[in-house]
Scaffold this active site. Structure first.
Site, PDB file in Angstrom:
ATOM      1  N   SER A 206       0.873  -1.200  -0.003  1.00 21.89           N
ATOM      2  CA  SER A 206       0.100  -0.210   0.175  1.00 21.89           C
ATOM      3  C   SER A 206       1.063   1.364  -0.068  1.00 21.89           C
ATOM      4  O   SER A 206       1.979   1.202  -0.276  1.00 21.89           O
ATOM      5  CB  SER A 206      -0.823  -0.098   1.270  1.00 21.89           C
ATOM      6  N   ASN A 207       0.092   2.272   0.135  1.00 23.96           N
ATOM      7  CA  ASN A 207       1.193   3.662   0.321  1.00 23.96           C
ATOM      8  C   ASN A 207       0.373   4.671   1.393  1.00 23.96           C
ATOM      9  O   ASN A 207      -0.689   4.255   1.951  1.00 23.96           O
ATOM     10  CB  ASN A 207       1.038   4.197  -0.945  1.00 23.96           C
TER      11      ASN A 207
END
Ligand code: C5P
Length: 396
Positions: A206-207
């Site tokens: 993810s980020n």
């Protein structure tokens, strides 16, 4: 910012009014407060006066020889009257046009805008009499904020409808009420937040996107009268009121949710930080830890915005570009490649802006080649600037 008269009536939620008054003043509103005798059983005139920064208008003040026209004066002064908490009795009086106390007389004396924050027991709220009065007030153009669902004051009542909305939400609702509706009729699709690309049931790529900028766009558009659907990846942010929220996790889910609503939308603001890759395969079970190094096989995710660009028609399309270097050139390339009207360039590497922060410093690149570098400002203000352009393209 407006001149706000807060009318306090007799409910236990009156203890939250000093906090509400502080929030209103903090947001730049000029505030006066009017309290009924019953309200003053719950909250003292002194705490109201200190929080409002002005004297409290009471029955007593009205009945002093010099107070004779206080209801007229208050009705003329206020740009909006917010009755919080509002009892069933206060709603009924206003709906019927009774004017036997300072608050009801002020409301009848031509208050320009009126908003109600009802607070009462669920049975009283749902009573057909109360509902009829609320309908009447709405027909007169009054706004009704809530009530919300949650624990009720009376012992043993458990949860129900009838709680006054929290002061923070009342402030949001009031600000929305005061916002000019220049996007009335616009159907806007917004995406926000990160996506999660699972490797197995408990691990994902993810980020750090917080979703704040996209949520700010959705909220600002709602306040300006647009009909908004927000497709959100996983975030810690609460669902904004008045917006249809669709929660998704992966890029593929986000793609599906967006494509399903694309025909409906007249404009799309794609603020989500969609993961560019996903693991080639997702394991059904958690993979045990091993000592040796591991190689992850990734495949590219579909570019949602590019797909939208290919079937753009006369819809307005806005994208975001998050860059660390050569930002302008890359953003310009994306604007053209994805067939956008506007792209919002974020700088990842600047302190205090971008991912997770309440502020942002962006450059807007427009279809016609215009480049507009905005100073650092709240994400909500950035949202309004973006929406100003959405409006221009939408109207064109
Ligand atoms: O190409 P890049 O990922 O930098 O483009 C960013 C813009 O494209 C953002 O508006 C983002 O929401 C969108 N995007 C998308 N689908 C992807 C990747 C990015 O819609 N798979």
């Amino acid at each position: 910012m407006a001149r706000v008269l807060v009318g306090v009536t007799g409910g236990v939620a009156a203890i939250k009014v000093p906090h509400l008054l502080r929030l209103l003043r903090g947001a730049g509103h000029e505030v006066r407060v009017l309290a009924t005798p019953r309200a003053l059983e719950f909250v003292t005139p002194l705490s109201l006066a200190v929080a409002a920064g002005s004297e409290v208008a009471t029955e007593e003040a009205w009945f002093r020889p010099e107070g004779g026209a206080l209801h007229i004066e208050l009705a003329r002064w206020a740009e909006v009257v917010l009755v919080a908490p509002a009892t069933a009795d206060a709603l009924a009086k206003a709906a019927l046009g009774l004017a036997d106390d300072l608050l009801s007389a002020t409301l009848l004396a031509g208050a320009r805008r009126v908003a109600w924050a009802p607070a009462m027991n669920e049975a009283m709220w749902l009573a057909p009499q109360t509902q009829a009065h609320v309908e009447r007030l709405k027909a007169l153009g009054h706004a009704v904020f809530g009530p919300g669902y949650g624990p009720l004051a009376a012992v043993g009542e458990g949860e129900g409808w009838g709680r006054m909305l929290e002061p923070e939400e009342l402030l949001e609702r009031l600000n929305a009420l005061l916002t000019p509706k220049d996007l009335e009729g616009l159907r806007l699709l917004v995406s926000a937040g990160p996506t999660r690309e699972y490797l197995d049931p408990v691990r994902f790529l993810s980020n750090p996107s917080s979703g704040r900028q996209g949520y700010a766009v959705a909220e600002a558009a709602r306040d300006r009268g647009a009909e908004v659907v927000l497709v959100s990846g996983p975030t810690c942010l609460p669902d904004p009121w008045g917006v249809e929220v669709v929660r998704v996790e992966s890029a593929l889910e986000m793609r599906q949710a967006i494509l399903e609503r694309f025909a409906w939308a007249e404009a799309v603001v794609m603020a989500a930080a969609v993961a560019d890759y996903r693991p080639k395969e997702v394991l059904r079970d958690k993979e045990p830890k091993a000592a040796e190094a591991k190689t992850l096989h990734l495949v590219p995710n579909p570019d949602i915005l590019k797909e939208l660009g290919e079937q753009k028609g006369n819809k307005v399309l806005v994208g975001f570009a998050m860059e660390t270097q050569e930002g302008l050139e890359r953003a310009k390339g994306k604007l053209q490649r994805k067939n956008l009207d506007l792209i919002v360039l974020n700088w990842v590497s600047r302190e205090g802006v971008g991912f997770g922060s309440p502020e942002n410093e962006v450059v807007l690149l427009l279809r016609d080649g215009q480049v507009l570098a905005l100073p650092r400002m709240a994400k909500r203000q950035v949202a309004d600037r973006i929406l100003d352009f959405v409006r221009t393209f939408w109207k064109a």
